[in-house]
Design a protein around this motif. Structure first.
Motif, mmCIF file in Angstrom:
data_model
loop_
_atom_site.group_PDB
_atom_site.id
_atom_site.type_symbol
_atom_site.label_atom_id
_atom_site.label_comp_id
_atom_site.label_asym_id
_atom_site.label_seq_id
_atom_site.Cartn_x
_atom_site.Cartn_y
_atom_site.Cartn_z
ATOM 1 N N GLU A 23 0.845 -1.200 0.000
ATOM 2 C CA GLU A 23 0.000 0.000 0.000
ATOM 3 C C GLU A 23 0.881 1.251 0.000
ATOM 4 N N ASN A 24 0.445 2.290 -0.683
ATOM 5 C CA ASN A 24 1.226 3.530 -0.689
ATOM 6 C C ASN A 24 0.634 4.603 0.214
ATOM 7 N N LEU A 25 -0.468 4.268 0.896
ATOM 8 C CA LEU A 25 -1.061 5.210 1.849
ATOM 9 C C LEU A 25 -1.686 4.430 3.012
ATOM 10 N N ILE A 26 -1.377 4.860 4.234
ATOM 11 C CA ILE A 26 -2.051 4.337 5.415
ATOM 12 C C ILE A 26 -2.872 5.471 6.017
ATOM 13 N N LEU A 27 -4.150 5.239 6.143
ATOM 14 C CA LEU A 27 -5.058 6.227 6.725
ATOM 15 C C LEU A 27 -5.400 5.773 8.139
ATOM 16 N N ILE A 28 -4.950 6.544 9.135
ATOM 17 C CA ILE A 28 -5.198 6.223 10.541
ATOM 18 C C ILE A 28 -6.347 7.104 11.019
ATOM 19 N N CYS A 29 -7.461 6.473 11.401
ATOM 20 C CA CYS A 29 -8.687 7.221 11.705
ATOM 21 C C CYS A 29 -9.011 7.174 13.195
ATOM 22 N N PHE A 30 -9.160 8.342 13.786
ATOM 23 C CA PHE A 30 -9.483 8.467 15.204
ATOM 24 C C PHE A 30 -10.947 8.876 15.373
ATOM 25 N N HIS A 31 -11.705 8.032 16.051
ATOM 26 C CA HIS A 31 -13.127 8.279 16.249
ATOM 27 C C HIS A 31 -13.375 9.368 17.289
ATOM 28 N N GLY A 32 -14.631 9.803 17.364
ATOM 29 C CA GLY A 32 -15.017 10.817 18.334
ATOM 30 C C GLY A 32 -15.535 10.200 19.626
ATOM 31 N N TYR A 33 -15.920 11.064 20.544
ATOM 32 C CA TYR A 33 -16.400 10.647 21.856
ATOM 33 C C TYR A 33 -17.675 9.818 21.723
ATOM 34 N N GLY A 34 -17.695 8.665 22.381
ATOM 35 C CA GLY A 34 -18.901 7.843 22.407
ATOM 36 C C GLY A 34 -19.116 6.991 21.177
ATOM 37 N N GLN A 35 -18.096 6.846 20.329
ATOM 38 C CA GLN A 35 -18.223 6.024 19.129
ATOM 39 C C GLN A 35 -17.457 4.706 19.308
ATOM 40 N N LEU A 36 -17.753 3.761 18.432
ATOM 41 C CA LEU A 36 -17.027 2.494 18.391
ATOM 42 C C LEU A 36 -16.459 2.318 16.983
ATOM 43 N N VAL A 37 -15.286 1.725 16.890
ATOM 44 C CA VAL A 37 -14.614 1.640 15.598
ATOM 45 C C VAL A 37 -15.323 0.718 14.609
ATOM 46 N N ASP A 38 -16.079 -0.259 15.116
ATOM 47 C CA ASP A 38 -16.798 -1.166 14.213
ATOM 48 C C ASP A 38 -17.660 -0.391 13.222
ATOM 49 N N PHE A 39 -18.270 0.680 13.714
ATOM 50 C CA PHE A 39 -19.138 1.492 12.882
ATOM 51 C C PHE A 39 -18.373 2.647 12.240
ATOM 52 N N PHE A 40 -17.432 3.217 12.977
ATOM 53 C CA PHE A 40 -16.707 4.379 12.484
ATOM 54 C C PHE A 40 -15.903 4.070 11.226
ATOM 55 N N ILE A 41 -15.266 2.906 11.185
ATOM 56 C CA ILE A 41 -14.403 2.588 10.048
ATOM 57 C C ILE A 41 -15.192 2.430 8.753
ATOM 58 N N ARG A 42 -16.477 2.129 8.863
ATOM 59 C CA ARG A 42 -17.286 1.935 7.657
ATOM 60 C C ARG A 42 -17.307 3.166 6.761
ATOM 61 N N LYS A 43 -17.148 4.338 7.363
ATOM 62 C CA LYS A 43 -17.151 5.575 6.580
ATOM 63 C C LYS A 43 -15.958 5.640 5.634
ATOM 64 N N PHE A 44 -14.888 4.911 5.983
ATOM 65 C CA PHE A 44 -13.640 5.019 5.236
ATOM 66 C C PHE A 44 -13.339 3.802 4.358
ATOM 67 N N LEU A 45 -14.103 2.742 4.524
ATOM 68 C CA LEU A 45 -13.843 1.529 3.755
ATOM 69 C C LEU A 45 -13.976 1.714 2.244
ATOM 70 N N PRO A 46 -14.848 2.620 1.761
ATOM 71 C CA PRO A 46 -14.901 2.821 0.312
ATOM 72 C C PRO A 46 -13.581 3.296 -0.301
ATOM 73 N N PHE A 47 -12.685 3.821 0.541
ATOM 74 C CA PHE A 47 -11.410 4.335 0.028
ATOM 75 C C PHE A 47 -10.276 3.317 0.170
ATOM 76 N N ALA A 48 -10.562 2.210 0.849
ATOM 77 C CA ALA A 48 -9.533 1.190 1.066
ATOM 78 C C ALA A 48 -9.362 0.335 -0.184
ATOM 79 N N GLY A 49 -8.195 -0.243 -0.318
ATOM 80 C CA GLY A 49 -7.928 -1.110 -1.470
ATOM 81 C C GLY A 49 -6.477 -1.512 -1.486
ATOM 82 N N GLU A 50 -6.010 -1.985 -2.617
ATOM 83 C CA GLU A 50 -4.631 -2.468 -2.689
ATOM 84 C C GLU A 50 -3.619 -1.354 -2.467
ATOM 85 N N ASP A 51 -4.034 -0.096 -2.692
ATOM 86 C CA ASP A 51 -3.116 1.026 -2.495
ATOM 87 C C ASP A 51 -3.339 1.759 -1.172
ATOM 88 N N VAL A 52 -4.465 1.508 -0.527
ATOM 89 C CA VAL A 52 -4.816 2.256 0.683
ATOM 90 C C VAL A 52 -5.215 1.304 1.808
#
Length: 215
Positions: A23-52
């Protein structure tokens, strides 16, 4: 007598896929207060792939969001034992990213995304990380007020900073935005500002436009 005790601890995170080291990019995502990553990461999965690669660490403090049952959320810290939480977060995040980066022969680009409380947590952590980020995205949140300025000016020297605010955000008003600009000027940085119609949220279409600037 008030003392602390160090011990082995496990913390949760979610990741888009097993790192390949290509991968040529690692996106590290920090959630907000009162959130869980199971749901938070879903917002960013459309951008994930072999390069991200997308990775979302989870705050290690948990609470019921209402009364004593029902939905549970995580947070990065409260004012109680705040400095201890900051120290523990740093140990956790440093260790996590050291493990993730083991598979890379060449360091990929690093983007740190922080939403709300995650903006302060992400910027505070990366301020003292041994790796300088390529991008810092502060969404509905601001730089940590206790950044170490002497470190930050050098750490973020080559970092592209983007900030995004909703015009109806009940937590981020114009006074806070002006204070953010002043804070950025203290580390000799200017940020690209994205304003959108909405509140304390991450609208998918606006996120897509911001991510297009990075990917």
């Amino acid at each position: 007598m008030k003392k602390t005790h160090s011990f082995f601890y496990q913390a949760r995170y979610t990741i888009s896929h097993e790192p390949t080291g290509k991968e040529n990019l690692i996106l590290i995502c920090f959630h907000g207060y009162g959130q869980l990553v199971d749901f938070f990461i879903r917002k960013f999965l459309p951008f994930a792939g072999e390069d991200v690669l997308v990775i979302a660490p989870e705050g290690t403090n948990y609470q019921y969001l209402k009364d004593f049952e029902g939905r549970i959320g995580a947070n990065w810290m409260t004012r109680h034992e705040r400095e201890l939480a900051i120290s523990n977060n740093k140990v956790y995040l440093d260790s996590l990213m050291s493990e993730v980066l083991k598979v890379y022969d060449t360091l990929p680009r690093i983007a740190v995304f922080g939403f709300s409380q995650g903006a302060a947590t992400g910027s505070r952590w990366v301020n003292e990380w041994h790796i300088k980020p390529d991008y810092l995205i502060l969404w509905a949140g601001v730089l940590a007020h206790d950044l170490k300025i002497d470190l930050a000016e050098d750490q973020f020297r080559k970092t592209r900073i983007l900030v995004a605010y909703g015009n109806q955000d009940e937590f981020v008003n114009e006074e806070i935005i002006r204070a953010q600009r002043k804070r950025l000027s203290e580390i000799d940085k200017e940020a690209q500002e994205v304003r959108f119609e909405g509140g304390h949220e991450i609208p998918p279409k606006i996120l897509e436009k911001v991510m297009a600037e990075i990917i």
